[in-house]
Enzyme design. Structure first.
Site, PDB file in Angstrom:
ATOM      1  N   GLU A   9      -0.481  51.893  60.708  1.00 27.03           N
ATOM      2  CA  GLU A   9      -0.394  53.352  60.771  1.00 27.03           C
ATOM      3  C   GLU A   9      -0.492  53.990  59.387  1.00 27.03           C
ATOM      4  OE1 GLU A   9       2.897  56.537  62.509  1.00 27.03           O
ATOM      5  OE2 GLU A   9       2.700  54.563  63.443  1.00 27.03           O
ATOM      6  N   ASP A  82       3.377  51.655  63.973  1.00 30.85           N
ATOM      7  CA  ASP A  82       4.828  51.489  63.999  1.00 30.85           C
ATOM      8  C   ASP A  82       5.323  51.075  65.385  1.00 30.85           C
ATOM      9  OD1 ASP A  82       4.867  52.209  61.378  1.00 30.85           O
ATOM     10  OD2 ASP A  82       5.591  54.246  61.695  1.00 30.85           O
ATOM     11  N   ASP A  84       7.181  51.904  67.831  1.00 31.99           N
ATOM     12  CA  ASP A  84       7.905  52.890  68.622  1.00 31.99           C
ATOM     13  C   ASP A  84       6.927  53.590  69.560  1.00 31.99           C
ATOM     14  OD1 ASP A  84       6.439  54.554  66.942  1.00 31.99           O
ATOM     15  OD2 ASP A  84       8.157  55.163  65.742  1.00 31.99           O
ATOM     16  N   GLU A  86       5.526  56.574  69.453  1.00 32.64           N
ATOM     17  CA  GLU A  86       4.414  57.218  68.757  1.00 32.64           C
ATOM     18  C   GLU A  86       3.399  56.175  68.306  1.00 32.64           C
ATOM     19  OE1 GLU A  86       3.844  60.555  68.347  1.00 32.64           O
ATOM     20  OE2 GLU A  86       5.573  60.807  69.664  1.00 32.64           O
ATOM     21  N   TYR A 299      12.491  48.303  60.240  1.00 29.62           N
ATOM     22  CA  TYR A 299      11.982  49.597  60.695  1.00 29.62           C
ATOM     23  C   TYR A 299      13.113  50.605  60.830  1.00 29.62           C
ATOM     24  CZ  TYR A 299       9.077  52.929  63.219  1.00 29.62           C
ATOM     25  OH  TYR A 299       8.386  54.055  63.598  1.00 29.62           O
ATOM     26  N   ARG A 301      13.288  53.700  62.306  1.00 30.24           N
ATOM     27  CA  ARG A 301      13.468  54.578  63.477  1.00 30.24           C
ATOM     28  C   ARG A 301      13.943  53.722  64.641  1.00 30.24           C
ATOM     29  NH1 ARG A 301       8.712  56.823  61.124  1.00 30.24           N
ATOM     30  NH2 ARG A 301       9.115  58.913  60.316  1.00 30.24           N
ATOM     31  N   HIS A 345      14.214  47.215  68.980  1.00 25.84           N
ATOM     32  CA  HIS A 345      14.263  46.992  67.533  1.00 25.84           C
ATOM     33  C   HIS A 345      15.634  46.487  67.114  1.00 25.84           C
ATOM     34  CE1 HIS A 345      10.739  49.434  67.860  1.00 25.84           C
ATOM     35  NE2 HIS A 345      11.418  50.539  68.106  1.00 25.84           N
TER      36      HIS A 345
END
Length: 777
Positions: A9, A82, A84, A86, A299, A301, A345
Site C-alpha cells: 500500500e 495493509d 485490515d 481498507e 501493525y 491499526r 491482528h
C-alpha cells in the site's frame, strides 16, 4: 520469465521489502486506494442491490499505469496492502485492474515488516477475503449514502460547504450534549474537614473526616462546619482501628490503537493524528544500522490484545536478563479478546524487544523515539510480574461521633511498575508516610481545617477522553478516530481550546437540526449496533445487501421528511425566545455567507439585525451596535466624510454619501481585537498595534490604521530595540525547550533574550488524511 510481483500500500515499505526479498520478487506500491466511488454523484444504485460504480481515482492514473507495466509478464501477484478492511478493498481493486488470463493472485498479510514477518506472510498466502471486502464496501456505501444525501440538505437549509457524516455527526452530538450538561449544571456547596495530627513519633499527617455517627460525613454549609469544629475543639483524637492489606496489581495488556492514542495524547501531548503518523513510520521501517530499513512495531491499526507466543517468550528472556528473574514470569501472560473479529491482528508491540529504545535512539527522531519507547515499555511490562503494594488505613475517633481516616501505601515489590506505571496522576503529595501507631494511641491535634468546596460540572472532552468515549460507546473504529477528530474541527463544528473540545455556534445549529430530523441516525446505540453489524458482515454472519437494505428503508423515509420539514436557518432561522427591540416580534438566528447573526422575523417590514453573544449558561444577548457620527476621514472616492459604524462583522467606516457612494473600510482590519498599547513601528505612522484574527481564526497583530498602514506580524511585537542589529522591535516566542522568550524578527539576526511577562501559546490544529465520506463544495 518475470519475477512474481508484490504490491504493497505505502511506497515507503518498498525499501524494507526489497532489503529482504528483492532478489526474488519485484515490489511496487499502490499509494493507497486506486479506485473509489465517483466524486460528482452518489455512485450507488439503490434499486440494484446497492451496486457501486467504481472509477479509477483521477490522480492515480500514473500509479495504475506503473503497476500494469511492472506486472507485465508476471504470472503471480502477491497482494500485500495493509492487513485490515481498507487494505482488503485496495487488494480487490488492484486485482480487478490487473486481472489477466492465467495470472494468479495471492493475499499476504504482513503484520510486521521484518524478515521473519515478511517470510511468514509469503509462506502463509491466502485467498482474498470476500467477507472482509464486503464489510469495507458496506461501510463505504453507508457513509456515502449518508454524507452525499444529508450534506446537500445542509447546504440548502444552512450554508454551502457543510457536511454530515454517519459517525462524524454522532461525535459532534456527544460534544454538544456534554456542553449542554455543563451549561445547566448547578454547583452544590460542600465542606471538607481535615485534621493535622501527630503521634509520639513523626511524621505528622493529615486525616479527613469520613463519618459522623456511623454515617458518611456530609457537610453542606458553613454552619454545619462550625458546629463540628465546636464539637472537636477540645476533643481527644484516638486511633480506633488499623487496617493493613497487600494488594497485587497486574499490568495492562499491550496497546490497541485506541489505547495507544489515549496514552500518547496524555503522556506525550501528541494528537491522535500525530500518533498514527509516527506509528506508521515505525511500522513501515526505519534504518537502524542493519543495511536498510526495518519495521520496528507490528501493525498499528488493531483492536486485538493478543500477542504471539514467541514474542512473549522473547520478552521474558529480556526481562530475566535485564531486570532479574524475580521480574520475569514462569509462563507468558495471555490476553484474550472478547470479539473474535478483532483477533485477526496482534496487539501493537515491538517487532523485537531486543531493539531497546536506548539501543536504537540514535536512529530515531524525537517523536519516533518517544512513541517507540511508550510501545516498548507497555509491551515488556505486560510480561512482567505483578506489583505488590502494602496499604495501611488508620481510623481515628474524636468526640465519640466523628471518625477521621488516613491511608498510606508503600511498594513492597514494584514488579511491572519498575518499567511502566499506569497511574500518571499520583504525586508524592498523594502518598503520605504514616507513623507507627497502635489501636488506642492518643494523637496530638495540631490544627483542624474546614474548607468550602463546590461540585464541578462534568469536564469537556479532550482528544484522549473523546477517543475513550467513542471506544466505550462502540462509535467508529480506532483506525477512524484520528480522522473524525480532524474533520469536525476542519468543518468548524468544534474548536479545540486549551486542549478541550468546545462546540461552535455552527456546531450547535447543525447538530440540533440533524438530531431533530434524523434522531435514529444520531442515536449512539444505533451507531454502535451498526458497527457490530459490519463486524457480522466481515465474519460472514450477515449479508452486505441485507444490512444496506435494512438501513436505507428507514433512512430514505426520514430523508424525504427532512427535505420538507427541516428548519431553514437561511430562511426562517432558529428561534431564540428574544423579542426584537424595534418591533417586538421574535428574533431568530440566521446564517449568511459570512456567518451567523440575529434577524427579526418581521423582515422586510423590520430590518433589525445584530451580532449576539452567549454567556456560560448559553443565554443569548444582543450586541448593541456602535455608531459615531464624528467624521473620521474623507472618503477616498467621493471626498464626503466617513463615520464609524458597527455591522454584523465588526466596526467599519462608512461613507455618509450612501447610497450614492457605497465605499466602506475596515477599522483595524477584519476581526480587530484589543489594543496592545504598543505604537506602530512604521516610520511616520500614528497607529497602534492591535490583536486581530485572520479569516481562519488565527491570531495576528496589525496596525490600527489599516489599510493606510500595512504593518502585520504573526508574533506579538514588543517595543524593544534589538541590541545586535538595531531592529526597532522584538517579538514574543515560545517553545518547549526554552519556554517564553523575545526574539529579533530579522531572520539574519539570531538575537534572543529571556522574556519576563508570560504570553499564552496558541493551540495548533491537527489534520488527518483519512476521513469518512462527506461532501463539500
Amino acid at each position: 520469465m518475470a519475477k512474481p510481483l508484490i504490491i504493497v500500500e505505502s511506497p515507503t515499505k518498498i525499501k524494507t521489502l526489497t532489503k529482504y526479498i528483492g532478489k526474488d520478487y519485484n515490489v511496487a506500491a499502490s499509494a493507497g486506494h486506486i479506485r473509489d466511488l465517483p466524486v460528482k454523484n452518489l455512485g450507488i444504485d439503490v434499486e440494484d442491490n446497492f451496486k457501486a460504480e467504481y472509477v479509477n481515482i483521477t490522480n492515480k492514473a500514473k500509479v495504475i499505469a506503473t503497476l500494469k507495466k511492472i506486472a507485465k509478464g508476471a504470472d503471480e501477484v502477491y497482494l500485500a496492502p495493509d492487513p485490515d478492511r481498507e487494505g482488503e478493498a485496495i487488494a480487490f481493486h488492484i486485482m480487478d485492474i490487473l486481472k489477466k488470463k492465467g495470472r494468479v493472485f495471492h493475499r499476504v498479510l504482513i503484520h510486521e515488516l521484518t524478515k521473519k514477518g515478511i517470510t511468514e506472510a509469503l509462506e502463509n498466502q491466502l485467498i482474498p477475503d470476500a467477507d472482509k471486502y464486503d464489510a469495507q464496501q458496506a461501510r463505504r456505501k453507508l457513509d456515502r449514502l449518508v454524507g452525499y444525501q444529508i450534506s446537500p440538505l445542509l447546504w440548502q437549509k444552512v450554508q454551502r460547504g457543510l457536511s454530515a457524516g454517519r459517525v462524524q455527526s454522532v461525535t459532534v452530538k456527544i460534544i454538544c450534549d456534554r456542553e449542554r450538561e455543563i451549561r445547566i449544571f448547578d454547583p452544590e456547596e460542600y465542606w471538607t474537614i481535615t485534621a493535622d495530627l501527630l503521634a509520639q513519633d513523626p511524621p505528622a499527617f493529615n486525616a479527613a473526616l469520613v463519618k459522623i455517627n456511623d454515617k458518611k460525613a456530609k457537610v453542606t454549609n458553613e454552619k454545619q462546619a462550625k458546629d463540628i469544629l465546636a464539637d472537636l475543639e477540645n476533643a481527644s483524637f484516638v486511633v480506633d482501628q488499623i487496617k493493613k492489606k497487600t494488594i497485587k496489581r497486574n499490568p495492562q495488556p499491550p496497546f490497541i490503537t485506541s489505547k495507544l492514542q489515549q496514552d500518547a495524547i496524555n503522556r506525550l501531548r501528541f494528537s491522535a493524528k500525530k500518533t498514527m503518523v509516527v506509528a506508521q513510520q515505525l511500522y513501515e521501517g526505519v534504518n537502524i544500522g542493519t543495511d536498510g530499513p526495518e519495521g520496528l512495531i507490528t501493525y498499528m491499526r488493531t483492536d486485538s490484545i493478543r500477542i504471539a507466543p514467541e514474542a512473549a517468550n522473547e520478552a521474558l528472556e529480556l526481562i530475566a536478563r535485564d531486570y532479574g528473574k524475580e521480574y520475569a514470569l514462569d509462563q507468558p501472560r495471555v490476553f484474550k479478546n472478547k470479539n473474535k473479529v478483532q483477533d485477526a491482528h496482534e496487539a501493537i508491540r515491538p517487532t523485537s524487544v531486543f531493539n531497546t529504545p536506548q539501543k536504537i535512539a540514535s536512529f530515531l527522531n524525537e517523536d519516533q523515539f518517544k512513541l517507540y519507547d511508550l510501545i516498548w515499555k507497555r509491551f515488556v511490562a505486560s510480561q512482567m510480574t505483578q506489583s505488590q503494594i502494602d496499604q495501611k488505613s488508620i481510623m481515628i475517633k474524636a468526640a465519640d461521633a466523628y471518625i477521621f481516616s488516613v491511608s498510606g501505601s508503600t511498594v513492597r515489590f514494584p514488579g511491572f511498575m519498575a518499567l511502566y506505571t499506569t497511574d500518571e496522576k499520583t504525586t508524592d503529595k498523594d502518598i503520605q508516610a504514616l507513623p507507627m501507631v497502635e489501636e488506642g494511641t492518643q494523637l496530638e491535634t495540631k490544627k483542624i481545617t474546614p474548607l468550602q468546596h463546590f461540585t464541578k460540572p462534568p469536564p469537556r472532552f479532550s482528544e484522549a477522553s473523546l477517543v475513550k468515549e467513542l471506544e466505550k460507546n462502540g462509535i467508529g473504529r480506532p483506525s477512524t478516530y484520528a480522522s473524525i477528530l480532524s474533520v469536525i474541527r476542519d468543518k468548524g463544528y468544534v474548536d479545540l481550546e486549551k486542549r478541550y473540545f468546545i462546540p461552535s455556534e455552527l456546531g450547535f445549529i447543525v447538530n440540533d437540526l440533524l438530531v431533530a430530523s434524523f434522531p435514529t441516525l444520531l442515536d449512539i446505540s444505533f451507531t454502535a449496533q451498526m458497527e457490530n453489524n459490519l463486524d457480522d458482515v466481515e465474519s460472514g454472519k450477515l449479508n452486505e445487501v441485507e444490512l444496506l437494505t435494512a438501513f436505507y428503508d428507514g433512512f430514505k423515509k426520514t430523508l424525504d421528511d427532512a427535505s420538507e420539514n427541516m428548519i431553514s436557518v437561511k430562511g426562517v432561522g432558529v428561534p431564540t425566545g428574544i423579542q426584537c427591540p424595534l418591533c417586538g416580534k421574535d428574533v431568530n438566528i440566521k446564517i449568511g455567507k459570512n456567518g451567523h447573526f440575529l434577524a427579526c422575523t418581521g423582515y422586510p417590514e423590520c430590518s433589525f439585525t445584530s451580532n449576539y453573544t452567549r454567556d456560560e449558561r448559553g443565554v443569548i444577548s444582543i450586541v448593541e451596535k456602535f455608531e459615531d457620527d464624528t467624521p473620521v476621514k474623507d472618503c477616498p472616492k467621493c471626498k464626503k466624510p466617513m463615520i464609524q459604524k458597527e455591522g454584523r462583522f465588526g466596526l467599519f467606516l462608512a461613507c455618509t454619501g450612501y447610497p450614492e457612494c457605497k465605499h466602506t473600510e475596515s477599522v483595524g482590519g477584519e476581526n480587530s481585537g484589543k489594543d496592545t498599547g504598543v505604537k506602530c513601528f512604521e516610520p511616520g505612522c500614528e497607529g497602534t498595534i492591535v490583536e486581530k484574527k485572520s479569516k481562519r481564526g488565527k491570531v495576528f497583530y496589525g496596525c490600527s490604521k489599516y489599510p493606510d498602514c500595512g504593518f502585520a506580524s504573526w508574533d506579538k511585537p514588543v517595543d524593544k530595540r534589538c541590541p545586535e542589529c538595531g531592529s526597532v522591535f522584538l517579538v514574543e516566542k515560545e517553545n518547549k525547550r526554552e519556554g517564553k522568550f523575545l526574539k529579533c524578527p530579522n531572520k539574519e539576526c539570531k538575537h534572543k533574550e529571556k522574556m519576563i511577562q508570560d504570553t499564552k501559546p496558541e493551540d495548533t490544529k491537527s489534520e488527518d488524511t483519512k476521513s469518512e465520506d462527506t461532501t463539500s463544495e
